[in-house]
Every structure is written in structure tokens, then in C-alpha cells.
Scaffold this motif. Structure first.
Motif, mmCIF file in Angstrom:
data_model
loop_
_atom_site.group_PDB
_atom_site.id
_atom_site.type_symbol
_atom_site.label_atom_id
_atom_site.label_comp_id
_atom_site.label_asym_id
_atom_site.label_seq_id
_atom_site.Cartn_x
_atom_site.Cartn_y
_atom_site.Cartn_z
ATOM 1 N N PRO A 240 -8.053 -3.934 1.208
ATOM 2 C CA PRO A 240 -9.209 -3.751 -0.051
ATOM 3 C C PRO A 240 -9.549 -2.236 -0.227
ATOM 4 O O PRO A 240 -10.113 -1.632 0.973
ATOM 5 C CB PRO A 240 -10.157 -4.782 0.108
ATOM 6 C CG PRO A 240 -9.571 -5.780 1.161
ATOM 7 C CD PRO A 240 -8.695 -5.017 1.985
ATOM 8 N N GLY A 241 -9.605 -1.687 -1.390
ATOM 9 C CA GLY A 241 -10.406 -0.385 -1.239
ATOM 10 C C GLY A 241 -9.225 0.280 -2.640
ATOM 11 O O GLY A 241 -8.303 -0.451 -3.227
ATOM 12 N N GLY A 242 -9.566 1.760 -2.708
ATOM 13 C CA GLY A 242 -8.800 2.400 -3.435
ATOM 14 C C GLY A 242 -9.217 3.954 -3.711
ATOM 15 O O GLY A 242 -9.903 4.339 -2.778
ATOM 16 N N GLY A 243 -8.835 4.557 -4.487
ATOM 17 C CA GLY A 243 -9.034 6.067 -4.824
ATOM 18 C C GLY A 243 -10.762 6.573 -4.788
ATOM 19 O O GLY A 243 -11.447 5.748 -5.688
ATOM 20 N N VAL A 244 -10.767 7.546 -4.271
ATOM 21 C CA VAL A 244 -12.332 8.286 -4.316
ATOM 22 C C VAL A 244 -11.948 9.072 -5.606
ATOM 23 O O VAL A 244 -11.362 9.744 -5.702
ATOM 24 C CB VAL A 244 -12.347 9.033 -3.087
ATOM 25 C CG1 VAL A 244 -13.790 9.796 -3.113
ATOM 26 C CG2 VAL A 244 -12.291 8.357 -1.640
ATOM 27 N N GLU A 245 -13.171 8.864 -6.398
ATOM 28 C CA GLU A 245 -13.449 9.845 -7.395
ATOM 29 C C GLU A 245 -14.234 11.081 -6.833
ATOM 30 O O GLU A 245 -15.520 11.036 -6.814
ATOM 31 C CB GLU A 245 -14.560 9.155 -8.378
ATOM 32 C CG GLU A 245 -14.037 7.805 -8.996
ATOM 33 C CD GLU A 245 -12.715 8.063 -10.047
ATOM 34 O OE1 GLU A 245 -12.500 9.182 -10.290
ATOM 35 O OE2 GLU A 245 -12.071 7.104 -10.013
#
Length: 360
Positions: A240-245
Motif C-alpha cells: 500500500p502507498g503511492g506517489g509523493v507530492e
């Protein structure tokens, strides 16, 4: 919001840089003076990541070869410092330990003409005052924290995560720059900068970053999510997780936000377990390297898993997998990264440094 112009990537792109810490038998650290830098001329050797570098470690080696004319013998990653600034793009700054320079290496050391004016060793106290404030905090943390705590996790030069538990930041030293430093090397006339700062920043290559969390249940099974595939792609599983803004949040903030968006949970990221440099996907034109952070999410119970709220159109399924099952559904690099994170979780040191999921 930041004050620098966007260079594409909708706020997700950032710079990367790598420096090298050379210490001598007296515990002094090697510094250089950048000839054309008037405001903050004293630095540790190193520089910005370039497209041809297959990792920040390669950036560190290349920069030392260019700046000092020698090939460093790099040791462990000393720290990763992620910083945000209104006046420039965000940057992920790596510092590496290196073997001390030998007398023979010092004899052949040559400063890059037009870039560096002098070099020499400073005590930690001298370096703390001579280096720019952010770099001073970064270098001071590396020199003062126990090596067993590394790689250090820093944010804007200050300890976070496991590093905050092992190292207490010292009050900042008064900034003096090069004033009062002992003679280091024959001073060269300072040439004008090769380009203005705004142009330089606009031309620098960018990377992207991801923040993921490792959750397991009481049996050690790993929580994975199956993402909604892009058109023409097969479904795939990931942590789980994703891109950093990158223009507005630090990796820990991104992990917290992504877990809330993907699972509906309010979870604070634990220890940073792994840092993985992923090469661009050749199937995607314009794809950028990605720096993947894996944080410890802790233990998830059946009751908590039942409360997961999956965002429609983004996450199709969330499920627990044994290690063998996870290996079968994850890509080779994702499984290697996950295995490395699990191994670090059993110790008390810093994150694993990985390239494409493999230890370096």
C-alpha cells in the motif's frame, strides 16, 4: 505552495544529489570551496544527479572523479535528507561515507578548474560553522550520530523516524562561511557562475518518489493491494502507498496520506525500512527514476482489515499473503524490496539501501 516554477510532473518531481564524507585520522572532514558561489561557498564534495547515473551512489563517484580527480572508495550510505524550500525544487540529498584518502591520493588530487578554489580538512566544529545551515545540520548529524544508527533519516537536516530516537540534534552553530578558516589550498580567482540560478534549476533532471508501508498480521502475512490497471496493462499487486507530492509534502506525510486514501486508515508511518532506487520504465516514454521509501506499518488485525475502504477505480482488492504467495504475485524488484524491508524490521538500524530492489 512553493515559489519555484514547475518543470512538469504536476508537483511530483524533485532533484537528487549525492555528496561524500571523507574523514581523516583526527576526525576532521574534507570540505571544498565552490569558486563562483559567493553566498555559501563552502561545501562537502559532491553534486547533482544526472540522467546517465544509474543510482545516487554512482552520482557520488562521478562527482568526486570530476571535482577531485580521484575515484573514491565509498562505504555505507550515511544519510538521506529530504528538504523543501520555497526558493527551489524539493531535493533528496544523499551523503555517503568514504574510505580516508591516502597520502598517494592526496598527492594526485586535482581540483576541477572553474568549479573549486580550495580544499582541506575541518574539525566538526569548524565545519558546522563554515557549511551552509542546512548542509551543516546534515553533516553534523552524520558525524555525531552512532554509525550503527545509519543510514540516518533526516528531513530538512533534522532527525525523524528511527534517527530521532537514536540522535538528538544539537543547536545550530553560528554561520561564518569561509571567514576565519585556516589556509586550505591556493586560492584561485573566482570565475562567474556558468549560468544564473533559475536557469540552472530549470535545466536539472528530475526524479519522482513513492512512499509505501509494510503491514503484516500476527502470522507474518503481508498486506498487498491490487491496483486498477491502466488500459492495456495487467492487474498487479504492490505494498500500500503511492506517489509523493514532492512540492508540498515529505515522504512520511505522503505515506500517511496514501494509506488514508487507499485503505481509509489513520496510520502513522513507523521506521523507514528501505530506500530503493528504481530505474525508469523503458516502456513509458519520459518515465523518470523513482526513489521508493518503505515504512513500517506495524501489525494489522482481522478487525482492522475489515474496516478498509478501497477507493473505487484505484484499488481493486486488499489481501494478506504469505511470503511465498507474495513472491509469486509481486514483480521481482518489488519482492526483493519487500524482503529487504522485512529483514531490516527485525533489527534496530537504519533503512536498507537498494537499487532495483537489490542491496548495494
Amino acid at each position: 505552495m512553493t515559489g519555484y516554477p514547475e518543470a512538469g510532473g504536476e508537483g511530483r518531481e524533485l532533484l537528487a544529489a549525492a555528496g561524500v564524507l571523507f574523514t581523516d585520522r583526527q576526525g576532521r572532514v574534507l570540505v571544498v570551496r565552490v569558486s563562483y558561489a559567493a553566498e555559501h561557498p563552502v561545501e562537502v564534495p559532491g553534486g547533482g544527479w544526472e540522467d546517465q547515473d544509474d543510482s545516487p551512489r554512482r552520482t557520488a563517484v562521478r562527482e568526486i572523479e570530476e571535482e577531485l580527480g580521484i575515484t573514491p572508495r565509498l562505504g555505507a550510505l550515511a544519510c538521506l535528507d529530504w528538504s523543501l524550500d520555497r526558493d527551489r525544487p524539493p531535493i533528496a540529498a544523499f551523503l555517503y561515507w568514504a574510505e580516508p584518502l591516502t597520502d598517494a591520493e592526496l598527492d594526485v588530487l586535482r581540483l576541477e578548474e572553474g568549479e573549486l578554489g580550495w580544499y582541506g580538512y575541518l574539525t566538526p566544529e569548524q565545519a558546522a560553522s563554515a557549511l551552509p545551515p542546512l548542509l551543516s545540520r546534515r553533516v553534523t548529524a552524520c558525524l555525531r550520530a552512532p554509525r550503527s544508527a545509519g543510514p540516518l533519516e533526516l528531513a530538512v537536516g533534522r532527525p525523524v523516524g528511527h534517527t530521532a530516537a537514536r540522535y538528538t540534534a544539537v543547536p545550530p552553530a553560528p554561520y561564518t562561511g569561509p571567514a576565519g578558516l585556516p589556509p586550505l589550498h591556493t586560492e584561485r580567482p573566482a570565475p562567474p557562475p556558468p549560468m544564473d540560478r533559475a536557469t540552472y534549476l530549470a535545466t536539472r533532471p528530475r526524479i519522482r518518489a513513492k512512499a509505501r508501508m509494510l503491514f503484516t498480521d500476527e502470522q507474518g502475512r503481508i498486506l498487498l493491494v491490487r491496483l486498477q490497471p491502466r488500459p492495456g496493462e495487467r492487474p498487479y499487486w504492490v505494498l500500500p502507498g503511492g506517489g509523493v507530492e514532492a512540492d508540498r509534502e515529505l515522504p512520511r506525510e505522503a505515506a500517511r496520506r496514501e494509506i488514508h486514501e487507499e485503505l481509509g486508515w489513520e496510520r502513522e508511518p513507523g521506521r523507514l525500512l528501505a530506500l530503493d532506487w528504481e530505474a525508469p520504465d523503458p516502456r513509458r516514454p519520459g518515465d523518470r527514476p523513482r526513489l521508493v521509501h518503505v515504512f513500517d506499518g506495524g501489525t494489522v488485525t482481522p478487525g482492522q482489515l475489515a474496516t478498509a475502504r478501497l477507493p473505487e477505480g484505484e484499488v481493486v482488492e486488499a489481501r494478506l499473503f504469505t511470503a511465498d504467495e507474495a513472491r509469486a504475485v509481486l514483480s521481482a524488484s518489488s519482492w526483493s524490496r519487500t524482503g529487504a524491508a522485512l529483514a531490516v524490521r527485525d533489527g534496530d538500524g537504519g533503512p536498507a539501501e537498494l537499487v532495483r530492489g537489490l542491496p548495494v
